[in-house]
Design a protein around this motif. Structure first.
Motif, mmCIF file in Angstrom:
data_model
loop_
_atom_site.group_PDB
_atom_site.id
_atom_site.type_symbol
_atom_site.label_atom_id
_atom_site.label_comp_id
_atom_site.label_asym_id
_atom_site.label_seq_id
_atom_site.Cartn_x
_atom_site.Cartn_y
_atom_site.Cartn_z
ATOM 1 N N GLU B 291 19.840 -35.266 6.306
ATOM 2 C CA GLU B 291 20.007 -33.808 6.210
ATOM 3 C C GLU B 291 19.191 -33.081 7.260
ATOM 4 O OE1 GLU B 291 19.611 -32.518 2.184
ATOM 5 O OE2 GLU B 291 20.950 -34.078 1.453
ATOM 6 N N LYS B 324 25.140 -37.938 -3.400
ATOM 7 C CA LYS B 324 24.068 -37.141 -4.007
ATOM 8 C C LYS B 324 24.471 -36.659 -5.395
ATOM 9 C CE LYS B 324 20.921 -37.376 -1.008
ATOM 10 N NZ LYS B 324 19.607 -37.910 -1.321
ATOM 11 N N ALA B 347 23.380 -27.705 -9.168
ATOM 12 C CA ALA B 347 22.321 -27.688 -8.155
ATOM 13 C C ALA B 347 22.814 -28.359 -6.885
ATOM 14 C CB ALA B 347 21.083 -28.399 -8.701
ATOM 15 N N VAL B 348 23.480 -29.516 -7.058
ATOM 16 C CA VAL B 348 24.006 -30.224 -5.885
ATOM 17 C C VAL B 348 25.026 -29.342 -5.169
ATOM 18 C CG1 VAL B 348 25.422 -32.181 -5.166
ATOM 19 C CG2 VAL B 348 23.591 -32.515 -6.812
ATOM 20 N N ASN B 350 25.416 -26.089 -5.208
ATOM 21 C CA ASN B 350 24.841 -24.906 -4.560
ATOM 22 C C ASN B 350 24.065 -25.282 -3.311
ATOM 23 O OD1 ASN B 350 25.959 -23.382 -6.498
ATOM 24 N ND2 ASN B 350 24.082 -23.155 -7.711
ATOM 25 N N LYS B 351 23.356 -26.410 -3.400
ATOM 26 C CA LYS B 351 22.568 -26.837 -2.251
ATOM 27 C C LYS B 351 23.475 -27.062 -1.044
ATOM 28 C CE LYS B 351 19.810 -30.596 -0.561
ATOM 29 N NZ LYS B 351 19.392 -31.971 -0.786
ATOM 30 N N TYR B 352 24.551 -27.815 -1.254
ATOM 31 C CA TYR B 352 25.394 -28.137 -0.109
ATOM 32 C C TYR B 352 26.275 -26.965 0.297
ATOM 33 C CZ TYR B 352 23.405 -32.652 -0.342
ATOM 34 O OH TYR B 352 22.494 -33.654 -0.320
ATOM 35 N N SER B 354 25.234 -23.910 0.353
ATOM 36 C CA SER B 354 24.443 -23.055 1.242
ATOM 37 C C SER B 354 24.147 -23.776 2.557
ATOM 38 C CB SER B 354 23.155 -22.590 0.564
ATOM 39 O OG SER B 354 22.307 -23.669 0.384
ATOM 40 N N LEU B 355 24.039 -25.119 2.494
ATOM 41 C CA LEU B 355 23.877 -25.867 3.746
ATOM 42 C C LEU B 355 25.097 -25.645 4.649
ATOM 43 C CD1 LEU B 355 22.157 -28.970 4.516
ATOM 44 C CD2 LEU B 355 24.573 -29.221 4.909
#
Lengths: 109, 746
Positions: B291, B324, B347-348, B350-352, B354-355
């Motif tokens: 990442e 993930k 969570a996974v 949202n994380k990706y 925003s990535l």
């Protein structure tokens, strides 16, 4: 049966009896209603009479959901969606199930 | 001055005119009066009598311009090779401006004489006329043409090599700052010299400058790329390349014609990215797995610029998110499984998400990869024989949020979480399973008044409706309507009691539910003899209901009713909320202190397993006593009323045990879902076959899969079973000549 209940907060004309062991204070009941029909499928549109008829379902799809798509009983005691039956009698004024002359016995409400 | 045509002495007029022309093209001082006179001279030459002298004027002017440019060329050459660009540029600036003025001076000749001869555009395009090479040009165009032939042609090689050299120096980082305007001016003179031409692309410019420029650029970047690759690692390389591309973009803006910008950019990308694509792509995996956002942000625009270059990165990202996501839900255990499951997935996601937003600029191709990865993770079955648990877990998650019990979070937080849960919902394949679980839980919340807020409930249903359509939430809406109709009904009933002065002896309220809309099955009803204390309420309400409605029948769902029972035989009075069956059992102890289970059963006319279950619940909360433990009750077991019952609280509820979701119930729901699916599939098969008449097996399977995709993903074996059962029911038959073809039977 009223004499079973003796809760003190009740207005009772009789003289208060000695306190009972069990007193029912409150009851939240649940019941289900359905049309009082012999056959729960409308023979005209083949949809359950508890649901709106096919035509109404198609129309209300865009709108608010179940409209007042009620049930109608003939003198022969056969029942159909009112919408379905009112279209049917335009062509043939007989009950589709028993071929008797159609006349309305009662309407669902 | 008269406008009338007259005899004009050409030589004399031209001599004076020539002087002024010279003044104009060298940007000398030409007084207005002289300008006006010469302007009239042009006119009088053009209309002179007995024959117009326009052609002669044109020839003389052309000859004059040619000799003028020739002398300029000599001047430029005389300045010497090193200052060629400046010399050329300054003559061009003067000459091009002078020609603009001269064009105006010859206005009459241009508009009346020359334009008249010209072919119209339509003639050029549609007629087979080739424009005559000897055709006369307007003076402005003539001037530029002379410049092109007599100045640019002889100098072009030298000019271009100087230009390329300057640009090369600029690329190496030591630009000649004082020459910037000159370089641009010279390059643009190749374009401007053809400004009268009709065609859009500047041919001369492309031919003499652009082609060698692009070639030189290509070579430069080829060398640069291999040099950089030797010096630095991939991250540094990408950084340098990005920087180079940006510099080149600015450089193009500074020097060359706009039509060249994309071409030179493509050259750079070709040599610095596409030629080394395999290398960049081979680094994708490591960058994605670790990442390395910065590297990825550099890599993204580079790969994007190459046809098909980005696909490797997209699939790497997808695999990574899958991994993930699977990891995130793998380690979850315990009571809170559903909450952790959903929140880890979110969570996974949202994380990706925003990535992708930050690093890949929200590229839709990456959002697509995220969706695909999440769909895979959400719909993974831990055991291929079992159904996926996600629909149930998500429904439970929503249930937790919508129930009163969710403490410590604000309404807005709950709302936000519910909003987020729709994200997961969209990924679920088996939406019908979710709907079943959700509607069961909603029914429980509504009947047992456990909803935190009706607004939140309604908002959630609206969201589901938005995601899945009316059909999906129709029943949920109808459940809702029943609850509000019941509230009205209770008001009316109480008013009725008041006017008729009927006393039911208890505080009565009721939910009247519509059959068909609620996920409650009538089969779980057992016979029940209603306790005397309740009979009056039941009777009165039924009478009231039948008076108000026509043609309806009521079925009482005693297993869902509950009431408050006051216990008066203990040290303190207790008020206990319990189910109707529990209540009925307790009421039997009004007249006796001991009873056997079978006596209870006879009194209440309930089925044995229901009775035992409820007696067990009363023993568990110590209201009743028995010598035998609650699990091992038999019809002969003796029950005793616990006269020493005590509890810290005087108001309590013992319904919880009965309300809880049992494993059988989950299984029950799954079975119900399967039944619905079979009906759905059979209907779909009949619909398809009715329109197609004859269809091959595989084609039919494909169409069925297509139709059911919105609500669930059926297994092939299930579809096959449905086809079989339709053949049994004689809706379909196999065609005689082919084993895997079906025919619709009308």
């Amino acid at each position: 049966m009223a004499d079973e209940d003796n809760s003190s907060d009740r207005v009772d004309n009789e003289t208060p009896k000695p306190e009972k062991m069990f007193t029912l204070k409150k009851w939240n009941a649940v019941a289900m209603w359905s049309w009082d029909v012999e056959c729960d499928t409308c023979a005209i549109c083949r949809v359950q009479v508890m649901d709106a008829c096919l035509r109404c379902q198609a129309e209300s799809k865009a709108g608010s959901g179940r409209q007042d798509c009620v049930v109608v009983w003939g003198e022969c005691n056969h029942s159909f969606h009112y919408c379905c039956m009112s279209l049917w009698v335009k062509q043939n004024n007989r009950c589709p199930l028993c071929q008797q002359e159609w006349s309305i016995q009662r309407m669902g409400k | 001055m008269s406008l009338k045509p007259r005899t004009v002495d050409f030589n004399q007029t031209w001599d004076t005119l020539q002087e002024t022309v010279k003044g104009v093209v060298t940007l000398g001082n030409v007084p207005r009066a002289i300008w006006n006179d010469r302007f009239s001279d042009v006119y009088s030459l053009c209309v002179s009598f007995p024959e117009p002298l326009a052609d002669r004027l044109y020839i003389e002017t052309k000859a004059f311009l040619e000799s003028h440019v020739k002398s300029l060329l000599d001047v430029v050459k005389s300045k010497g090779e090193p200052s060629l660009l400046q010399a050329y540029h300054s003559s061009w600036v003067e000459y091009s401006q002078g020609i603009i003025y001269l064009h105006r001076l010859y206005l009459y000749l241009n508009t009346q004489h020359i334009r008249g001869q010209k072919l119209s555009e339509a003639e050029i395009i549609y007629g087979n006329v080739t424009p005559n090479a000897e055709e006369q040009m307007e003076i402005g165009e003539l001037g530029l043409d002379v410049w092109k032939r007599m100045m640019i042609e002889p100098l072009r090689e030298n000019l271009v090599s100087h230009l390329l050299e300057e640009i090369h120096k600029d690329r190496l980082g030591n630009p000649s700052h004082h020459l910037i305007d000159v370089i641009r001016g010279v390059i643009m003179s190749f374009v401007n010299v053809e400004e009268y031409r009709k065609s859009q692309s500047p041919e001369l410019y492309q031919q003499i400058f652009e082609a060698p420029f692009l070639q030189a650029s290509g070579e430069f970047y080829k060398r640069e790329a291999s040099k950089l690759l030797q010096e630095c690692d991939v991250s540094q390389y990408m950084e340098k390349v990005t920087q180079r591309l940006e510099e080149e973009r600015l450089r193009s803006q500074r020097f060359v014609h706009t039509s060249t910008h994309p071409k030179v950019k493509a050259k750079c990308e070709q040599h610095m990215v596409a030629d080394h694509l395999a290398l960049l792509q081979s680094e994708c995996h490591a960058m994605v797995v670790q990442e390395r956002e910065r590297d990825l942000a550099l890599l993204y625009p580079l790969l994007r610029s190459v046809q098909g270059g980005i696909n490797v990165l997209i699939s790497e990202v997808m695999e990574h998110i899958k991994l993930k996501g699977t990891e995130a839900i793998a380690g979850i255990r315990g009571d809170n499984y559903h909450v952790l499951f959903i929140e880890s997935l979110l969570a996974v996601h949202n994380k990706y998400r925003s990535l992708i937003q930050n690093v890949f600029n929200g590229d839709l191709a990456f959002i697509g990869a995220l969706d695909k990865a999440c769909t895979t993770v959400v719909n993974t079955r831990p055991n291929p024989k079992m159904a996926c648990r996600s629909p149930e877990l998500l429904a439970k998650y929503c249930d937790c949020l919508l129930k009163k019990s969710s403490k410590g979070i604000s309404d807005t937080e709950i709302d936000e979480k519910l909003f987020q849960s729709i994200t997961i919902f969209k990924y679920i394949d088996d939406k019908d399973a979710f709907q079943k679980f959700y509607s069961r839980m909603l029914a429980k919340r509504l009947i047992h008044q456990q909803s935190q807020s009706m607004d939140a409930e309604e908002a959630m249903i609206d969201r589901l409706k938005q995601a899945c359509g009316y059909e999906f939430t129709n029943k949920l809406h109808r459940m809702f309507t029943d609850i509000s109709l019941s509230a009205d009904l209770n008001l009316k009933f109480n008013a009725h009691l008041k006017t008729d002065t009927i006393d039911l002896g208890i505080n009565f309220s009721i939910y009247v539910l519509q059959a068909g809309a609620w996920p409650l099955n009538l089969t779980s009803l057992s016979t029940f003899s209603v306790p005397q204390e309740l009979e009056k309420s039941v009777q009165t309400f039924e009478n009231f209901y039948h008076k108000n409605f026509n043609g309806r029948k009521l079925t009482w769902f005693h297993h869902l009713c509950q009431g408050d029972l006051k216990l008066g035989y203990l040290k303190k009075p207790y008020i206990i909320t319990m189910q109707t069956f529990q209540m009925a059992i307790m009421l039997l102890f009004e007249d006796t202190d001991t009873m056997t289970c079978s006596e209870v059963e006879q009194a209440l006319k309930l089925s044995q397993d229901v009775i035992l279950k409820h007696i067990a619940s009363l023993i568990d909360c110590k209201l009743l006593l028995s010598d035998i433990s609650s699990e091992n009750l038999t019809p002969e077991s003796i029950l005793k009323l616990n006269m020493d019952y005590s509890n810290k609280r005087t108001k309590l509820r013992i319904t919880a045990a009965m309300v809880r979701d049992s494993p059988q119930e989950v299984e029950h729901t799954m079975n119900a879902i399967n039944e619905d699916r079979k009906l759905y599939l059979q209907a779909a098969i009949v619909r398809i076959m009715k329109s197609r008449r004859v269809l091959r097996h595989n084609a039919l399977i494909q169409e069925v899969l297509g139709q059911s995709r919105v609500t669930f993903a059926p297994s092939i074996s299930m579809i096959k079973k449905c086809i079989e059962s339709l053949i049994d029911k004689q809706y379909l038959e196999r065609t005689p000549n082919s084993p895997d073809e079906y025919m619709y039977i009308a």
